[in-house]
Design a protein around this motif. Structure first.
Motif, PDB file in Angstrom:
ATOM      1  N   GLU A   7       0.996  -1.472  -0.093  1.00 31.96           N
ATOM      2  CA  GLU A   7       0.067  -0.134   0.140  1.00 31.96           C
ATOM      3  C   GLU A   7       0.923   1.196   0.128  1.00 31.96           C
ATOM      4  O   GLU A   7       0.424   2.004  -0.739  1.00 31.96           O
ATOM      5  CB  GLU A   7      -1.053   0.140   1.130  1.00 31.96           C
ATOM      6  N   ALA A   8       1.960   0.953   0.851  1.00 34.33           N
ATOM      7  CA  ALA A   8       3.032   2.570   0.728  1.00 34.33           C
ATOM      8  C   ALA A   8       3.837   2.369  -0.459  1.00 34.33           C
ATOM      9  O   ALA A   8       3.977   3.582  -0.967  1.00 34.33           O
ATOM     10  CB  ALA A   8       3.747   2.251   1.962  1.00 34.33           C
ATOM     11  N   VAL A   9       3.873   1.398  -1.070  1.00 34.75           N
ATOM     12  CA  VAL A   9       4.747   1.631  -2.226  1.00 34.75           C
ATOM     13  C   VAL A   9       3.731   2.280  -3.442  1.00 34.75           C
ATOM     14  O   VAL A   9       4.270   3.181  -4.121  1.00 34.75           O
ATOM     15  CB  VAL A   9       4.907   0.023  -2.817  1.00 34.75           C
ATOM     16  N   ALA A  10       2.672   1.670  -3.586  1.00 36.67           N
ATOM     17  CA  ALA A  10       1.841   2.367  -4.415  1.00 36.67           C
ATOM     18  C   ALA A  10       1.333   3.838  -4.064  1.00 36.67           C
ATOM     19  O   ALA A  10       1.318   4.551  -5.013  1.00 36.67           O
ATOM     20  CB  ALA A  10       0.113   1.840  -4.380  1.00 36.67           C
ATOM     21  N   ALA A  11       1.211   4.188  -2.893  1.00 39.94           N
ATOM     22  CA  ALA A  11       1.011   5.678  -2.440  1.00 39.94           C
ATOM     23  C   ALA A  11       2.572   6.620  -2.977  1.00 39.94           C
ATOM     24  O   ALA A  11       2.200   7.645  -3.353  1.00 39.94           O
ATOM     25  CB  ALA A  11       0.927   6.058  -1.053  1.00 39.94           C
ATOM     26  N   ALA A  12       3.611   6.062  -2.599  1.00 35.72           N
ATOM     27  CA  ALA A  12       4.826   6.693  -3.024  1.00 35.72           C
ATOM     28  C   ALA A  12       5.055   7.071  -4.501  1.00 35.72           C
ATOM     29  O   ALA A  12       5.374   7.886  -4.772  1.00 35.72           O
ATOM     30  CB  ALA A  12       5.911   5.879  -2.312  1.00 35.72           C
ATOM     31  N   GLU A  13       4.714   5.609  -5.174  1.00 32.52           N
ATOM     32  CA  GLU A  13       4.845   5.854  -6.590  1.00 32.52           C
ATOM     33  C   GLU A  13       3.991   6.992  -7.258  1.00 32.52           C
ATOM     34  O   GLU A  13       4.323   7.896  -8.187  1.00 32.52           O
ATOM     35  CB  GLU A  13       4.595   4.640  -7.211  1.00 32.52           C
ATOM     36  N   GLN A  14       2.714   7.028  -6.672  1.00 37.48           N
ATOM     37  CA  GLN A  14       1.625   8.054  -7.166  1.00 37.48           C
ATOM     38  C   GLN A  14       2.211   9.405  -6.660  1.00 37.48           C
ATOM     39  O   GLN A  14       2.037  10.390  -7.550  1.00 37.48           O
ATOM     40  CB  GLN A  14       0.172   7.713  -6.434  1.00 37.48           C
ATOM     41  N   ARG A  15       2.932   9.608  -5.557  1.00 40.32           N
ATOM     42  CA  ARG A  15       3.331  10.946  -5.240  1.00 40.32           C
ATOM     43  C   ARG A  15       4.476  11.513  -6.095  1.00 40.32           C
ATOM     44  O   ARG A  15       4.333  12.428  -6.520  1.00 40.32           O
ATOM     45  CB  ARG A  15       3.781  10.955  -3.720  1.00 40.32           C
ATOM     46  N   VAL A  16       5.501  10.585  -6.475  1.00 37.85           N
ATOM     47  CA  VAL A  16       6.504  10.796  -7.278  1.00 37.85           C
ATOM     48  C   VAL A  16       5.882  11.396  -8.802  1.00 37.85           C
ATOM     49  O   VAL A  16       6.156  12.321  -9.500  1.00 37.85           O
ATOM     50  CB  VAL A  16       7.343   9.815  -7.299  1.00 37.85           C
ATOM     51  N   GLN A  17       4.870  10.514  -9.136  1.00 39.27           N
ATOM     52  CA  GLN A  17       4.355  10.606 -10.574  1.00 39.27           C
ATOM     53  C   GLN A  17       3.603  11.790 -10.707  1.00 39.27           C
ATOM     54  O   GLN A  17       3.787  12.588 -11.588  1.00 39.27           O
ATOM     55  CB  GLN A  17       3.573   9.186 -10.974  1.00 39.27           C
ATOM     56  N   SER A  18       2.876  11.955  -9.477  1.00 42.90           N
ATOM     57  CA  SER A  18       2.079  13.373  -9.692  1.00 42.90           C
ATOM     58  C   SER A  18       3.144  14.545  -9.727  1.00 42.90           C
ATOM     59  O   SER A  18       2.834  15.503 -10.363  1.00 42.90           O
ATOM     60  CB  SER A  18       1.000  13.233  -8.194  1.00 42.90           C
ATOM     61  N   SER A  19       4.106  14.553  -8.579  1.00 43.92           N
ATOM     62  CA  SER A  19       4.821  15.565  -8.662  1.00 43.92           C
ATOM     63  C   SER A  19       5.829  15.831 -10.248  1.00 43.92           C
ATOM     64  O   SER A  19       5.653  16.955 -10.317  1.00 43.92           O
ATOM     65  CB  SER A  19       6.191  15.313  -7.516  1.00 43.92           C
ATOM     66  N   LEU A  20       6.024  14.734 -10.796  1.00 43.28           N
ATOM     67  CA  LEU A  20       6.484  15.036 -12.093  1.00 43.28           C
ATOM     68  C   LEU A  20       5.525  15.506 -13.117  1.00 43.28           C
ATOM     69  O   LEU A  20       6.161  16.562 -13.945  1.00 43.28           O
ATOM     70  CB  LEU A  20       7.054  13.584 -12.645  1.00 43.28           C
ATOM     71  N   ARG A  21       4.286  15.234 -13.055  1.00 42.67           N
ATOM     72  CA  ARG A  21       3.542  15.739 -13.892  1.00 42.67           C
ATOM     73  C   ARG A  21       3.190  17.229 -13.680  1.00 42.67           C
ATOM     74  O   ARG A  21       3.024  18.128 -14.560  1.00 42.67           O
ATOM     75  CB  ARG A  21       1.982  14.893 -13.503  1.00 42.67           C
ATOM     76  N   LYS A  22       3.133  17.593 -12.244  1.00 39.41           N
ATOM     77  CA  LYS A  22       2.888  19.011 -12.055  1.00 39.41           C
ATOM     78  C   LYS A  22       4.174  19.995 -12.515  1.00 39.41           C
ATOM     79  O   LYS A  22       3.978  20.986 -12.926  1.00 39.41           O
ATOM     80  CB  LYS A  22       2.919  19.102 -10.643  1.00 39.41           C
ATOM     81  N   ALA A  23       5.344  19.331 -12.178  1.00 39.23           N
ATOM     82  CA  ALA A  23       6.503  20.116 -12.957  1.00 39.23           C
ATOM     83  C   ALA A  23       6.410  20.238 -14.487  1.00 39.23           C
ATOM     84  O   ALA A  23       6.760  21.402 -15.098  1.00 39.23           O
ATOM     85  CB  ALA A  23       7.736  19.219 -12.539  1.00 39.23           C
ATOM     86  N   ALA A  24       6.047  19.150 -15.143  1.00 37.92           N
ATOM     87  CA  ALA A  24       5.511  19.371 -16.296  1.00 37.92           C
ATOM     88  C   ALA A  24       4.558  20.281 -16.936  1.00 37.92           C
ATOM     89  O   ALA A  24       4.853  21.208 -17.683  1.00 37.92           O
ATOM     90  CB  ALA A  24       5.109  17.970 -17.305  1.00 37.92           C
ATOM     91  N   GLU A  25       3.886  20.300 -16.088  1.00 34.85           N
ATOM     92  CA  GLU A  25       2.620  21.684 -16.290  1.00 34.85           C
ATOM     93  C   GLU A  25       3.248  22.845 -16.269  1.00 34.85           C
ATOM     94  O   GLU A  25       2.638  23.759 -16.709  1.00 34.85           O
ATOM     95  CB  GLU A  25       1.487  21.131 -15.408  1.00 34.85           C
ATOM     96  N   ARG A  26       4.267  23.062 -15.097  1.00 35.23           N
ATOM     97  CA  ARG A  26       4.883  24.487 -14.857  1.00 35.23           C
ATOM     98  C   ARG A  26       5.842  24.623 -15.754  1.00 35.23           C
ATOM     99  O   ARG A  26       6.352  25.819 -15.904  1.00 35.23           O
ATOM    100  CB  ARG A  26       5.298  24.228 -13.306  1.00 35.23           C
ATOM    101  N   GLY A  27       6.205  23.521 -16.649  1.00 40.73           N
ATOM    102  CA  GLY A  27       7.372  24.122 -17.712  1.00 40.73           C
ATOM    103  C   GLY A  27       8.591  23.740 -16.915  1.00 40.73           C
ATOM    104  O   GLY A  27       9.658  24.290 -17.710  1.00 40.73           O
ATOM    105  N   THR A  28       8.917  23.184 -15.939  1.00 36.68           N
ATOM    106  CA  THR A  28      10.018  22.995 -15.237  1.00 36.68           C
ATOM    107  C   THR A  28      10.783  21.752 -15.287  1.00 36.68           C
ATOM    108  O   THR A  28      11.624  21.300 -14.974  1.00 36.68           O
ATOM    109  CB  THR A  28       9.935  23.275 -13.837  1.00 36.68           C
TER     110      THR A  28
END
Length: 280
Positions: free
Chosen positions: A38-59
């Protein structure tokens, strides 16, 4: 690349995910270790979400999928075996951190091992390790992707080459390093908590509103955020734990004010719960 090819992060919560993000963006392959599926899935989601937000910001300079392919998340510390650096990023509990650091040291025999503690003694943790010369503090700041600072905390037995490597790695992350010796609260937490606690005492005494206290520092002293808003971002529970530790080590000037204890007891922990000194 001035980073190790493989970097490990033990703990995939808010800080661990942010640290993983920073190393992925800089070009390293990152292995995150968590407690269970469960923690593995949550951690992977956090990192993926963080990367997507960075892409949206153009960074983010590369496609999200390309960067994310260098991320591995699992539960077995043996996955850290090829890492040149492993950062521990579990909660600020001495025995928990020590146990995790021992697991890291056993799994990654050739790695530099770092703790992301914001206030606990690096030397105290090093005393429980077999290779204290390869151990130091790398204190990242929340949110890691946006923060420009990493505090390198040097223990009494930390090797000079390890310090030099850490300074180079921080530069490769496009962040600025400050280097401090192991002391209660280091430089950042000690100064930041001292200011925040005084702001809380002023609020308790009715000197001014939270907003006006913060504005005094943002406009008067050019701080990017005032001490009470910063406390909300960091987490009131985190600030309370650090203040209690500093009060034990340095005396009553760091004794947490009643308003801080009351808010934590009520579950008002700041931005992460929607309520702290401000409503989010």
């Amino acid at each position: 690349m001035n980073l190790p090819t493989n970097v490990g992060v033990y703990g995939g919560g808010r800080m661990g995910a942010g640290i993983a993000h920073a190393f992925l963006v800089a070009g390293a392959s990152v292995t995150v270790i968590e407690a269970d599926a469960e923690a593995v899935a949550a951690a992977e989601q956090r990192v993926q979400s963080s990367l997507r937000k960075a892409a949206e910001r153009g960074t983010l300079s590369r496609p999200v999928d390309e960067v994310a392919r260098r991320l591995t998340v699992g539960t077995d510390p043996a996955g850290l075996a090829d890492c040149g650096l492993v950062v521990e990023a579990v909660p600020e509990i001495v025995d928990l951190k020590a146990a995790v650091l021992q697991r890291i040291e056993a799994a990654a025999a050739d790695a530099v091992v770092a703790t992301n503690t914001s206030s606990l003694s690096v030397d105290g943790l090093a005393a429980r390790l077999d290779r204290p010369h390869s151990f130091l503090g790398l204190h990242f700041f929340n949110p890691v992707p946006a923060s420009g600072l990493v505090e390198i905390v040097v223990g009494a037995k930390t090797g000079q080459q390890v310090v030099t490597d850490a300074q180079r790695w921080v530069e490769a992350l496009d962040k600025t390093a400050i280097t401090v010796t192991d002391a209660p609260g280091f430089a950042s937490s000690r100064l930041g908590v001292a200011l925040a606690l005084e702001a809380m005492r002023m609020l308790e005494a009715g000197v001014a509103s939270a907003s006006d206290i913060d504005t005094a520092m943002t406009l008067g002293y050019k701080h990017p955020a005032g001490p009470l808003r910063t406390t909300d971002i960091v987490g009131l529970d985190v600030r309370l734990a650090i203040a209690e530790h500093l009060a034990r080590e340095l005396g009553p000037r760091f004794e947490p004010p009643a308003v801080l204890r009351e808010k934590v007891a009520a579950g008002h922990l700041g931005r992460k719960t929607g309520q702290g000194f401000y409503t989010w």
